[in-house]
Design a protein around this motif. Structure first.
Motif, PDB file in Angstrom:
ATOM      1  N   GLU A  51       0.465  -1.077   0.037  1.00 42.63           N
ATOM      2  CA  GLU A  51       0.020  -0.066  -0.554  1.00 42.63           C
ATOM      3  C   GLU A  51       1.009   1.276  -0.079  1.00 42.63           C
ATOM      4  OE1 GLU A  51      -3.239   1.548   2.305  1.00 42.63           O
ATOM      5  OE2 GLU A  51      -2.929   0.210   3.035  1.00 42.63           O
ATOM      6  N   ASN A  52       2.205   1.313   1.213  1.00 42.21           N
ATOM      7  CA  ASN A  52       2.632   2.681   1.068  1.00 42.21           C
ATOM      8  C   ASN A  52       3.302   2.715  -0.564  1.00 42.21           C
ATOM      9  OD1 ASN A  52       2.288   3.382   3.454  1.00 42.21           O
ATOM     10  ND2 ASN A  52       4.208   2.366   4.232  1.00 42.21           N
ATOM     11  N   GLU A  53       3.660   1.642  -1.499  1.00 43.19           N
ATOM     12  CA  GLU A  53       4.674   1.545  -2.785  1.00 43.19           C
ATOM     13  C   GLU A  53       3.588   2.670  -3.395  1.00 43.19           C
ATOM     14  OE1 GLU A  53       7.301  -1.174  -0.934  1.00 43.19           O
ATOM     15  OE2 GLU A  53       4.562  -0.829  -0.800  1.00 43.19           O
ATOM     16  N   LEU A  54       2.367   1.638  -3.682  1.00 39.71           N
ATOM     17  CA  LEU A  54       0.876   2.684  -3.907  1.00 39.71           C
ATOM     18  C   LEU A  54       0.718   4.229  -3.813  1.00 39.71           C
ATOM     19  CD1 LEU A  54      -1.723  -0.234  -4.694  1.00 39.71           C
ATOM     20  CD2 LEU A  54       0.088   0.859  -6.243  1.00 39.71           C
ATOM     21  N   LEU A  55       0.710   4.879  -2.599  1.00 42.87           N
ATOM     22  CA  LEU A  55       0.404   5.758  -1.776  1.00 42.87           C
ATOM     23  C   LEU A  55       1.815   6.101  -2.578  1.00 42.87           C
ATOM     24  CD1 LEU A  55      -0.842   5.069   1.947  1.00 42.87           C
ATOM     25  CD2 LEU A  55      -2.404   5.254  -0.210  1.00 42.87           C
ATOM     26  N   VAL A  56       2.928   6.234  -2.532  1.00 41.45           N
ATOM     27  CA  VAL A  56       3.934   7.185  -2.535  1.00 41.45           C
ATOM     28  C   VAL A  56       3.686   7.269  -4.781  1.00 41.45           C
ATOM     29  CG1 VAL A  56       6.393   7.198  -3.497  1.00 41.45           C
ATOM     30  CG2 VAL A  56       5.718   6.224  -1.460  1.00 41.45           C
ATOM     31  N   MET A  86      11.423   5.279   4.350  1.00 38.19           N
ATOM     32  CA  MET A  86      11.473   5.844   3.957  1.00 38.19           C
ATOM     33  C   MET A  86      12.018   5.586   1.669  1.00 38.19           C
ATOM     34  SD  MET A  86       9.563   7.333   0.899  1.00 38.19           S
ATOM     35  CE  MET A  86       8.325   7.506   2.028  1.00 38.19           C
ATOM     36  N   THR A  87      13.251   6.371   2.801  1.00 43.22           N
ATOM     37  CA  THR A  87      14.670   5.947   1.142  1.00 43.22           C
ATOM     38  C   THR A  87      15.086   4.339   1.297  1.00 43.22           C
ATOM     39  OG1 THR A  87      15.757   7.496   3.259  1.00 43.22           O
ATOM     40  CG2 THR A  87      17.113   5.958   1.702  1.00 43.22           C
ATOM     41  N   ALA A  88      14.352   2.971   2.556  1.00 43.90           N
ATOM     42  CA  ALA A  88      14.444   1.463   2.398  1.00 43.90           C
ATOM     43  C   ALA A  88      13.254   1.713   1.004  1.00 43.90           C
ATOM     44  CB  ALA A  88      13.907   0.945   3.366  1.00 43.90           C
ATOM     45  N   LEU A  89      12.375   2.043   1.012  1.00 46.38           N
ATOM     46  CA  LEU A  89      10.701   2.548   0.188  1.00 46.38           C
ATOM     47  C   LEU A  89      11.216   2.942  -1.204  1.00 46.38           C
ATOM     48  CD1 LEU A  89       7.220   2.767   1.255  1.00 46.38           C
ATOM     49  CD2 LEU A  89       8.101   3.775  -0.866  1.00 46.38           C
ATOM     50  N   LEU A  90      11.769   4.062  -0.995  1.00 49.15           N
ATOM     51  CA  LEU A  90      12.295   4.445  -2.770  1.00 49.15           C
ATOM     52  C   LEU A  90      13.351   3.793  -3.226  1.00 49.15           C
ATOM     53  CD1 LEU A  90      12.575   8.344  -1.189  1.00 49.15           C
ATOM     54  CD2 LEU A  90      10.551   7.116  -3.149  1.00 49.15           C
ATOM     55  N   ASP A  91      14.242   3.320  -2.341  1.00 60.08           N
ATOM     56  CA  ASP A  91      15.359   1.920  -3.506  1.00 60.08           C
ATOM     57  C   ASP A  91      14.328   1.102  -3.731  1.00 60.08           C
ATOM     58  OD1 ASP A  91      18.029   2.891  -1.693  1.00 60.08           O
ATOM     59  OD2 ASP A  91      17.483   2.017  -0.441  1.00 60.08           O
ATOM     60  N   ARG A  92      13.664   0.276  -3.356  1.00 58.72           N
ATOM     61  CA  ARG A  92      12.392  -0.482  -3.755  1.00 58.72           C
ATOM     62  C   ARG A  92      12.252  -0.847  -4.751  1.00 58.72           C
ATOM     63  NH1 ARG A  92      11.141  -1.922   1.402  1.00 58.72           N
ATOM     64  NH2 ARG A  92       9.050  -1.215   1.415  1.00 58.72           N
ATOM     65  N   LEU A  93      11.181   1.266  -5.491  1.00 59.05           N
ATOM     66  CA  LEU A  93      10.505   0.792  -6.122  1.00 59.05           C
ATOM     67  C   LEU A  93      11.817   1.980  -7.520  1.00 59.05           C
ATOM     68  CD1 LEU A  93       7.525   3.504  -4.371  1.00 59.05           C
ATOM     69  CD2 LEU A  93       7.613   1.782  -5.913  1.00 59.05           C
ATOM     70  N   GLU A  94      12.490   2.835  -7.036  1.00 56.39           N
ATOM     71  CA  GLU A  94      13.762   2.883  -7.708  1.00 56.39           C
ATOM     72  C   GLU A  94      14.265   1.178  -8.388  1.00 56.39           C
ATOM     73  OE1 GLU A  94      16.954   5.990  -7.776  1.00 56.39           O
ATOM     74  OE2 GLU A  94      17.021   4.730  -6.829  1.00 56.39           O
ATOM     75  N   LYS A  95      14.780   0.600  -8.214  1.00 59.30           N
ATOM     76  CA  LYS A  95      15.392  -0.592  -8.713  1.00 59.30           C
ATOM     77  C   LYS A  95      13.911  -1.432  -9.292  1.00 59.30           C
ATOM     78  CE  LYS A  95      16.819  -5.573  -6.130  1.00 59.30           C
ATOM     79  NZ  LYS A  95      17.695  -5.909  -5.900  1.00 59.30           N
ATOM     80  N   SER A  96      13.173  -1.334  -8.903  1.00 53.98           N
ATOM     81  CA  SER A  96      11.532  -1.993 -10.261  1.00 53.98           C
ATOM     82  C   SER A  96      11.096  -1.055 -11.470  1.00 53.98           C
ATOM     83  CB  SER A  96      10.498  -2.164  -9.383  1.00 53.98           C
ATOM     84  OG  SER A  96      10.175  -0.741  -8.729  1.00 53.98           O
ATOM     85  N   GLY A  97      11.787   0.584 -11.219  1.00 52.54           N
ATOM     86  CA  GLY A  97      12.491   1.290 -12.114  1.00 52.54           C
ATOM     87  C   GLY A  97      10.458   1.939 -12.356  1.00 52.54           C
ATOM     88  N   HIS A  98      10.164   1.957 -10.930  1.00 50.50           N
ATOM     89  CA  HIS A  98       8.727   2.869 -10.753  1.00 50.50           C
ATOM     90  C   HIS A  98       9.237   4.772 -10.512  1.00 50.50           C
ATOM     91  CE1 HIS A  98       7.241  -1.182 -10.188  1.00 50.50           C
ATOM     92  NE2 HIS A  98       5.691  -0.434 -11.211  1.00 50.50           N
ATOM     93  N   LEU A  99      10.230   4.678  -9.473  1.00 48.41           N
ATOM     94  CA  LEU A  99      11.055   5.991  -9.666  1.00 48.41           C
ATOM     95  C   LEU A  99      12.063   6.307 -10.184  1.00 48.41           C
ATOM     96  CD1 LEU A  99      12.478   6.294  -7.144  1.00 48.41           C
ATOM     97  CD2 LEU A  99      10.198   6.189  -6.334  1.00 48.41           C
ATOM     98  N   GLN A 100      12.671   7.459  -9.981  1.00 51.88           N
ATOM     99  CA  GLN A 100      13.634   8.014 -10.316  1.00 51.88           C
ATOM    100  C   GLN A 100      14.035   9.038  -8.782  1.00 51.88           C
ATOM    101  OE1 GLN A 100      14.335   9.622 -14.572  1.00 51.88           O
ATOM    102  NE2 GLN A 100      12.743  11.510 -14.172  1.00 51.88           N
ATOM    103  N   ARG A 101      15.132   9.386  -8.914  1.00 59.15           N
ATOM    104  CA  ARG A 101      15.808  10.758  -8.201  1.00 59.15           C
ATOM    105  C   ARG A 101      16.910  10.501  -8.559  1.00 59.15           C
ATOM    106  NH1 ARG A 101      16.345   6.702  -2.339  1.00 59.15           N
ATOM    107  NH2 ARG A 101      16.718   4.640  -3.749  1.00 59.15           N
ATOM    108  N   LYS A 110      19.628  18.074  -1.462  1.00 57.88           N
ATOM    109  CA  LYS A 110      18.176  18.002  -1.392  1.00 57.88           C
ATOM    110  C   LYS A 110      17.675  16.844  -3.022  1.00 57.88           C
ATOM    111  CE  LYS A 110      15.075  21.035   0.804  1.00 57.88           C
ATOM    112  NZ  LYS A 110      14.136  22.139   0.118  1.00 57.88           N
ATOM    113  N   VAL A 111      17.405  15.708  -2.724  1.00 55.39           N
ATOM    114  CA  VAL A 111      17.555  15.101  -4.278  1.00 55.39           C
ATOM    115  C   VAL A 111      15.778  15.503  -4.141  1.00 55.39           C
ATOM    116  CG1 VAL A 111      16.927  12.583  -4.550  1.00 55.39           C
ATOM    117  CG2 VAL A 111      18.895  13.151  -2.744  1.00 55.39           C
ATOM    118  N   LEU A 112      15.377  15.386  -5.936  1.00 53.00           N
ATOM    119  CA  LEU A 112      13.641  15.534  -6.016  1.00 53.00           C
ATOM    120  C   LEU A 112      13.561  14.036  -6.845  1.00 53.00           C
ATOM    121  CD1 LEU A 112      13.401  18.646  -7.932  1.00 53.00           C
ATOM    122  CD2 LEU A 112      12.867  17.486  -5.483  1.00 53.00           C
ATOM    123  N   VAL A 113      12.484  13.350  -6.387  1.00 61.46           N
ATOM    124  CA  VAL A 113      11.966  12.273  -6.684  1.00 61.46           C
ATOM    125  C   VAL A 113      10.450  11.848  -7.622  1.00 61.46           C
ATOM    126  CG1 VAL A 113      10.902  10.231  -5.781  1.00 61.46           C
ATOM    127  CG2 VAL A 113      12.276  11.286  -4.392  1.00 61.46           C
TER     128      VAL A 113
END
Length: 188
Positions: A51-56, A86-101, A110-113
Motif C-alpha cells: 500500500e505504501n508504494e502505491l501511495l507514493v 522512506m529511503t528503503a521504500l524509495l530504493d525498492r521503487l527505484e530498483k523496480s523502475g517505478h521512480l527516479q531520484r 536535496k534530492v527530487l523524486v
C-alpha cells in the motif's frame, strides 16, 4: 447512588427516523469500503506492491500534474514514516523502475523524486477501467446532489479522523434543508 444515564443511540439501532436513515447510509458506506479495500488488494497484487508504494506513486502523480517538486522528506511526512523507512521504500521503487531520484536544481543537499513513464503506464493500465466505472457512477448527479454528497463525505472524514476532538466543532455542519417557497413568494 447510581445514576443511570442513557447512552446515545448507536447507528445500528434506534427508533429515530434520522437514525434509521443514518443506519442505511452507514451500511452502504461499509459495503463500499469493503469493495474499495478488495479493489486495493487486487491492485497491490497485480502491481506486486504494498500500500505504501502505491501511495507514493499516487502522491508523485498528483505532484507531477501540478508541477510540484517532491523530496523524500515530503513523502515521509505524507505517509507518516521515518526517513529511513522512506529511503528503503524509495530504493525498492527505484530498483523496480517505478521512480527516479535526481539532484535538486538549486539545493545540492536535496534530492527530487519523480515517477517514471513505466510507473505511469502501469498505473494507467491497472486503474483506467476502474476509474472509468467510478466516474460513470457519478454521472447524472445534479449540482445539488453533488454538493450534498461532498459535504456529507467531508463531515464523515472529519468525524472518522477526529479532526476536532470530541466536540467536533470544526466539522462542517449539516446543511439545514431550505424551506419550500410559499405560493405567495412565487407570485412576488
Amino acid at each position: 447512588m447510581t445514576i443511570d444515564t442513557p447512552s446515545p443511540p448507536s447507528y445500528w439501532y434506534s427508533d429515530s427516523t434520522d437514525d434509521e436513515r443514518g443506519a442505511r447510509i452507514m451500511e452502504a458506506m461499509r459495503a463500499y469500503r469493503s469493495s474499495e479495500m478488495a479493489m486495493r488488494r487486487r491492485t497491490q497484487e497485480s502491481m506486486a506492491m504494498g500500500e505504501n508504494e502505491l501511495l507514493v506513486l499516487r502522491f508523485l502523480a498528483r505532484a507531477a500534474a501540478t508541477g510540484s517538486p517532491v523530496t523524500p522528506i515530503d513523502l515521509a511526512r505524507h505517509l507518516g514514516v521515518s526517513t529511513a523507512s522512506m529511503t528503503a521504500l524509495l530504493d525498492r521503487l527505484e530498483k523496480s523502475g517505478h521512480l527516479q531520484r535526481r539532484p535538486h536544481p538549486s539545493d545540492r543537499r536535496k534530492v527530487l523524486v519523480s515517477s517514471t513513464a513505466h510507473a505511469d503506464d502501469e498505473i494507467r493500465d491497472t486503474l483506467t477501467d476502474m476509474h472509468a466505472r467510478m466516474m460513470r457512477a457519478t454521472r447524472g448527479m445534479t449540482e445539488e446532489e453533488t454538493v450534498a454528497v461532498t459535504e456529507f463525505l467531508n463531515r464523515m472524514r472529519c468525524a472518522v479522523a477526529d479532526l476536532c476532538g470530541a466536540g467536533g466543532s470544526c466539522c462542517p455542519p449539516a446543511r439545514s434543508p431550505r424551506p419550500a417557497p410559499l405560493a405567495s413568494d412565487a407570485a412576488a
